[in-house]
Motif scaffolding. Structure first.
Motif, PDB file in Angstrom:
ATOM      1  N   SER A  48       0.826  -1.204   0.000  1.00 50.09           N
ATOM      2  CA  SER A  48       0.000   0.000   0.000  1.00 50.09           C
ATOM      3  C   SER A  48       0.860   1.254   0.000  1.00 50.09           C
ATOM      4  O   SER A  48       0.600   2.205  -0.756  1.00 50.09           O
ATOM      5  CB  SER A  48      -0.937   0.002   1.219  1.00 50.09           C
TER       6      SER A  48
ATOM      7  N   CYS B 286       2.528   1.764  -3.352  1.00 46.00           N
ATOM      8  CA  CYS B 286       1.591   2.196  -4.400  1.00 46.00           C
ATOM      9  C   CYS B 286       0.936   3.538  -4.080  1.00 46.00           C
ATOM     10  O   CYS B 286      -0.041   3.915  -4.739  1.00 46.00           O
ATOM     11  CB  CYS B 286       0.517   1.132  -4.609  1.00 46.00           C
ATOM     12  N   GLY B 287       1.431   4.227  -3.072  1.00 46.77           N
ATOM     13  CA  GLY B 287       0.907   5.553  -2.769  1.00 46.77           C
ATOM     14  C   GLY B 287      -0.307   5.573  -1.872  1.00 46.77           C
ATOM     15  O   GLY B 287      -1.028   6.578  -1.843  1.00 46.77           O
ATOM     16  N   ARG B 288      -0.573   4.469  -1.177  1.00 51.55           N
ATOM     17  CA  ARG B 288      -1.736   4.369  -0.279  1.00 51.55           C
ATOM     18  C   ARG B 288      -3.024   4.654  -1.044  1.00 51.55           C
ATOM     19  O   ARG B 288      -3.112   4.416  -2.233  1.00 51.55           O
ATOM     20  CB  ARG B 288      -1.581   5.305   0.927  1.00 51.55           C
TER      21      ARG B 288
ATOM     22  N   GLY C 272      -3.825   1.850  -3.611  1.00 53.15           N
ATOM     23  CA  GLY C 272      -2.774   1.254  -2.802  1.00 53.15           C
ATOM     24  C   GLY C 272      -3.298   0.108  -1.950  1.00 53.15           C
ATOM     25  O   GLY C 272      -2.690  -0.967  -1.882  1.00 53.15           O
TER      26      GLY C 272
END
Length: 239
Positions: free
Chosen positions: A91, A94-96, A100
């Protein structure tokens, strides 16, 4: 979905901190937001994420589980990492946010289903009719579509239904810990995290009712998955 989210985010400080009543069955929070609407919006979001991650996990499991027995070490490697830790790492990478969390849950939940699919494929490949079809020169594509896929789909459907509650719980857990969905979204994890600070003030409804709603949804999907397993699994047809 958008209308429900808008209603969940609507604040009215003239009605803040109301206990459960007829107009507000789940009460209101410190900003006067309707906790019933926030809970429904959060559950709706969790269900959508659960459906998306279960579908993505199923696609990954079907592709990798049927591809080759050589991926078993990858499965063991991923299964050896705690789910929550792996979801948090993916997450963050992937940038939350929505994607994400979706990537984290999907990429950490395919292993058990892939192992099941792999076992079914290996078992089917040893059957006399499958070996006979290979000797008769039936193409691999036709073998997969005509012999493997019809047998794998019921098993895959059962696995997806049983994975769904886990996906919902892990999404809520990661969001609760602050590594998932943004705090602006009325997700169940955010609702519970925000409500923790107000339990000592006696506002029990802010955490209890949304939490019980999450447990109820998870139990419904878990029961549905178990019933589906009993219906589709040949070994449990008499149960």
């Amino acid at each position: 979905g958008g209308l429900l989210a808008d209603g969940a985010a609507s604040a009215d400080f003239t009605r803040k901190n109301l206990p459960p009543c007829f107009a507000f069955p789940f009460g209101t929070d410190w900003m006067g937001r309707d906790m019933l609407k926030r809970t429904l919006a959060g559950l709706s979001l969790s269900i959508r994420i659960g459906a998306l991650t279960a579908a993505l996990s199923g696609a990954v499991a079907l592709a990798l589980g049927a591809a080759s027995a050589l991926i078993s070490w990858i499965i063991d490697l991923v299964m050896g990492i705690p789910h929550i830790l792996l979801i948090i790492l993916i997450s963050i990478a992937c940038g939350r946010g929505l994607w994400g969390v979706t990537a984290g849950v999907a990429l950490s939940h395919w292993t058990s289903l892939a192992r099941l699919v792999r076992g079914e494929v290996l078992q089917l490949c040893r059957t006399p009719y499958f070996r006979m079809a290979q000797r008769l020169g039936v193409s691999r594509k036709r073998l997969f579509c005509s012999h493997l896929l019809p047998h794998l789909l019921p098993q895959l459907l059962i696995g997806l239904m049983l994975q769904f509650p886990h996906a919902i719980l892990h999404e809520a857990s990661v969001t609760f810990l602050g590594f998932g969905l943004s705090s602006e979204r009325p997700a169940i994890g955010n609702i519970l995290e925000e409500s923790m600070a107000y339990l000592a003030a006696g506002r029990w409804w802010l955490a209890l009712l949304p939490g019980l709603s999450l447990v109820g949804v998870v139990m419904i999907f878990a029961l549905a998955g178990e019933r589906l397993r009993l219906l589709l699994a040949p070994a449990s047809a008499q149960e």
